[in-house]
Design an enzyme around this catalytic site. Structure first.
Site, mmCIF file in Angstrom:
data_model
loop_
_atom_site.group_PDB
_atom_site.id
_atom_site.type_symbol
_atom_site.label_atom_id
_atom_site.label_comp_id
_atom_site.label_asym_id
_atom_site.label_seq_id
_atom_site.Cartn_x
_atom_site.Cartn_y
_atom_site.Cartn_z
ATOM 1 N N ARG A 107 -6.684 2.979 -7.794
ATOM 2 C CA ARG A 107 -5.300 3.062 -7.299
ATOM 3 C C ARG A 107 -4.399 2.359 -8.295
ATOM 4 O O ARG A 107 -4.664 1.219 -8.680
ATOM 5 C CB ARG A 107 -5.145 2.390 -5.929
ATOM 6 C CG ARG A 107 -3.664 2.138 -5.596
ATOM 7 C CD ARG A 107 -3.401 1.635 -4.211
ATOM 8 N NE ARG A 107 -3.600 2.698 -3.236
ATOM 9 C CZ ARG A 107 -3.126 2.656 -1.992
ATOM 10 N NH1 ARG A 107 -2.458 1.609 -1.551
ATOM 11 N NH2 ARG A 107 -3.345 3.664 -1.171
ATOM 12 N N HIS A 134 -1.627 11.517 -4.037
ATOM 13 C CA HIS A 134 -2.442 10.691 -3.132
ATOM 14 C C HIS A 134 -3.419 11.637 -2.405
ATOM 15 O O HIS A 134 -3.293 11.859 -1.193
ATOM 16 C CB HIS A 134 -1.524 9.958 -2.148
ATOM 17 C CG HIS A 134 -2.184 8.840 -1.409
ATOM 18 N ND1 HIS A 134 -3.458 8.398 -1.667
ATOM 19 C CD2 HIS A 134 -1.728 8.053 -0.385
ATOM 20 C CE1 HIS A 134 -3.747 7.399 -0.850
ATOM 21 N NE2 HIS A 134 -2.715 7.172 -0.075
ATOM 22 N N GLN A 137 -5.392 10.944 0.974
ATOM 23 C CA GLN A 137 -4.524 10.884 2.158
ATOM 24 C C GLN A 137 -4.356 12.286 2.766
ATOM 25 O O GLN A 137 -4.352 12.445 3.986
ATOM 26 C CB GLN A 137 -3.158 10.307 1.760
ATOM 27 C CG GLN A 137 -2.152 10.263 2.895
ATOM 28 C CD GLN A 137 -2.456 9.192 3.931
ATOM 29 O OE1 GLN A 137 -2.689 8.043 3.595
ATOM 30 N NE2 GLN A 137 -2.448 9.561 5.214
ATOM 31 N N ASP A 230 7.463 9.406 4.857
ATOM 32 C CA ASP A 230 6.856 8.296 4.121
ATOM 33 C C ASP A 230 7.978 7.305 3.802
ATOM 34 O O ASP A 230 9.158 7.622 4.012
ATOM 35 C CB ASP A 230 6.221 8.858 2.819
ATOM 36 C CG ASP A 230 5.554 7.792 1.959
ATOM 37 O OD1 ASP A 230 5.223 6.709 2.470
ATOM 38 O OD2 ASP A 230 5.354 8.052 0.742
ATOM 39 N N CYS A 271 1.899 8.459 6.447
ATOM 40 C CA CYS A 271 0.701 7.923 5.795
ATOM 41 C C CYS A 271 0.530 6.429 6.062
ATOM 42 O O CYS A 271 -0.582 5.910 5.983
ATOM 43 C CB CYS A 271 0.741 8.202 4.298
ATOM 44 S SG CYS A 271 2.255 7.607 3.513
ATOM 45 N N ARG A 316 -8.642 8.431 7.506
ATOM 46 C CA ARG A 316 -8.789 8.068 6.099
ATOM 47 C C ARG A 316 -10.258 7.735 5.799
ATOM 48 O O ARG A 316 -10.795 8.076 4.757
ATOM 49 C CB ARG A 316 -7.922 6.847 5.746
ATOM 50 C CG ARG A 316 -6.411 7.029 5.851
ATOM 51 C CD ARG A 316 -5.865 8.091 4.943
ATOM 52 N NE ARG A 316 -6.306 7.930 3.563
ATOM 53 C CZ ARG A 316 -5.860 6.995 2.708
ATOM 54 N NH1 ARG A 316 -4.924 6.165 3.075
ATOM 55 N NH2 ARG A 316 -6.320 6.946 1.465
HETATM 56 N N1 NVA Z 1 4.698 6.655 -1.313
HETATM 57 C C1 NVA Z 1 3.982 5.490 -0.866
HETATM 58 C C2 NVA Z 1 2.672 5.880 -0.244
HETATM 59 C C3 NVA Z 1 1.899 4.720 0.343
HETATM 60 C C4 NVA Z 1 0.617 5.156 0.965
HETATM 61 C C5 NVA Z 1 3.761 4.555 -2.053
HETATM 62 O O1 NVA Z 1 3.389 5.036 -3.126
HETATM 63 O O2 NVA Z 1 3.991 3.351 -1.898
HETATM 64 N N1 CP Z 2 -1.779 5.300 3.470
HETATM 65 C C1 CP Z 2 -2.252 4.407 2.574
HETATM 66 O O1 CP Z 2 -2.660 4.741 1.462
HETATM 67 O O2 CP Z 2 -2.274 3.117 3.017
HETATM 68 P P1 CP Z 2 -2.618 1.838 2.145
HETATM 69 O O3 CP Z 2 -1.505 1.659 1.147
HETATM 70 O O4 CP Z 2 -2.674 0.715 3.153
HETATM 71 O O5 CP Z 2 -3.934 2.062 1.464
#
Ligand code: NVA
Ligand code: CP
Length: 328
Positions: A107, A134, A137, A230, A271, A316
């Site tokens: 990540r 992602h 997800q 989101d 998400c 998830r």
């Molecule tokens: N768009 C958000 C998704 C988090 C799961 C981010 O990248 O922070």
């Molecule tokens: N939805 C998601 O990816 O959550 P986290 O950022 O907690 O992993």
């Protein structure tokens, strides 16, 4: 017969419709087994490494629990406690980790980084979120929709808010691949990347999906099956963008009026994490500064019967387990 052994999972564009459906169906099977107390230690003795250059609750826990359920060991690495990014390149990190582990989750920031990691790794690499995509997800989201509606094909899916980032992009690709009707509901500058839209249009021609880009909330959400949103500011974006995002996206918050316009059958998805009240440090700070009680979704919708966000979060784990089970 679908065989994904040895494959990376970097973005949905790399997978066929049948392969994505296979992963969703495998996750449903693994979920049933887990609920029935039937063990599935399919990868006993293997080990995986989890790299997190951004924070996480769901993705990290999902990978860890799924790995334990499959009989595997796990090492968690972040940028502060490892050499990644500071003293060691991604290419070197990939070769070191691949010599000790059977799979690597990443990540972080650019999609190019996870692609580079995969290029230099001889073991499967899984994308746990980048700025652009992602993909794990989306598997969870689609499993949740399938459980709720019994099907994916023909579902009217509306994404509200910042549709030009990882979630909007990946959901558009997923819908285009699986024959769903995708609408991005946002101001024009938040529509997904033009080149990606063109790619998705070609996929939609094959799958029977439709793609729409709509600035009018009422028109976009009327009769929707799924209303998805989101956060408006994603991890890694500078705090300075908050004011502009709130100005641009406030009309695109998911409220009771939006859900009523969609209809009783509609579900609300996110998400997570979500700014649905002022119960978090950031939520409180931003809420007080801009005089708001919620950002992308009202607490009323988040806590309503139409909201299936916690079923989605649980999925998830089952879907990430399916990805690891299939690719290792
Ligand atoms: N768009 C958000 C998704 C988090 C799961 C981010 O990248 O922070
Ligand atoms: N939805 C998601 O990816 O959550 P986290 O950022 O907690 O992993």
């Amino acid at each position: 017969m679908i065989n994904l052994k040895g494959r990376d999972f970097l973005k949905l564009l790399d997978y066929t419709r049948e392969e994505i459906e296979y992963l969703i169906d495998s996750a449903a099977k693994l979920k049933l087994e887990k609920k029935a107390g039937i063990p599935h230690k399919l990868h006993t003795g293997k080990n995986i490494a989890l790299i997190f250059e951004k924070t996480s609750t769901r993705t990290r826990c999902a990978f860890e629990v799924a790995a334990y359920d499959l009989g595997m060991g796990v090492t968690y690495l972040d940028s502060s406690g490892s050499q990644i990014g500071k003293k060691e390149t991604i290419a070197d990190t990939a070769r070191v980790l691949a010599s000790m582990y059977d799979g690597i989750e990443y990540r972080g920031f650019g999609q190019n980084i996870v692609e580079e990691l995969a290029k230099y790794s001889k073991v499967p690499v899984w994308n746990g979120l980048t700025n652009e995509f992602h993909p794990t997800q989306i598997l969870a989201d689609f499993l949740t929709i399938k459980e709720h509606f019994g099907t994916l094909k023909g579902i009217n899916f509306v994404y509200m808010g910042d549709a030009r980032y990882n979630m909007g992009n990946s959901l558009m690709v997923g819908c285009a691949k699986l024959g769903m009707n995708f609408t991005a509901c946002a101001p024009e500058k938040y529509f997904p990347d033009k080149a990606l839209v063109e790619e998705c249009k070609k996929l939609a021609e094959v799958s029977g999906a439709t793609l729409k880009f709509e600035t009018d909330v009422k028109a976009a959400t009327l009769g929707a099956d799924v209303i998805y949103t989101d956060v408006w500011v994603s991890m890694g974006e500078p705090v300075e963008v908050w004011r502009e995002r709130i100005n641009d996206l406030s009309d695109y918050a998911v409220t009771k009026a939006v859900m009523q316009n969609a209809g009783e059958r509609a579900v609300f998805m996110h998400c997570l994490p979500a700014f649905h009240d002022l119960g978090t440090t950031v939520g409180k700070e931003v809420g007080e500064k801009f005089g708001l009680e919620y950002l992308e979704v009202s607490d009323e919708v988040f806590e309503s019967k139409q909201s299936i966000v916690f079923e989605e979060a649980e999925n998830r784990m089952h879907t990430i387990k399916a990805v690891m089970a299939a690719t290792l």
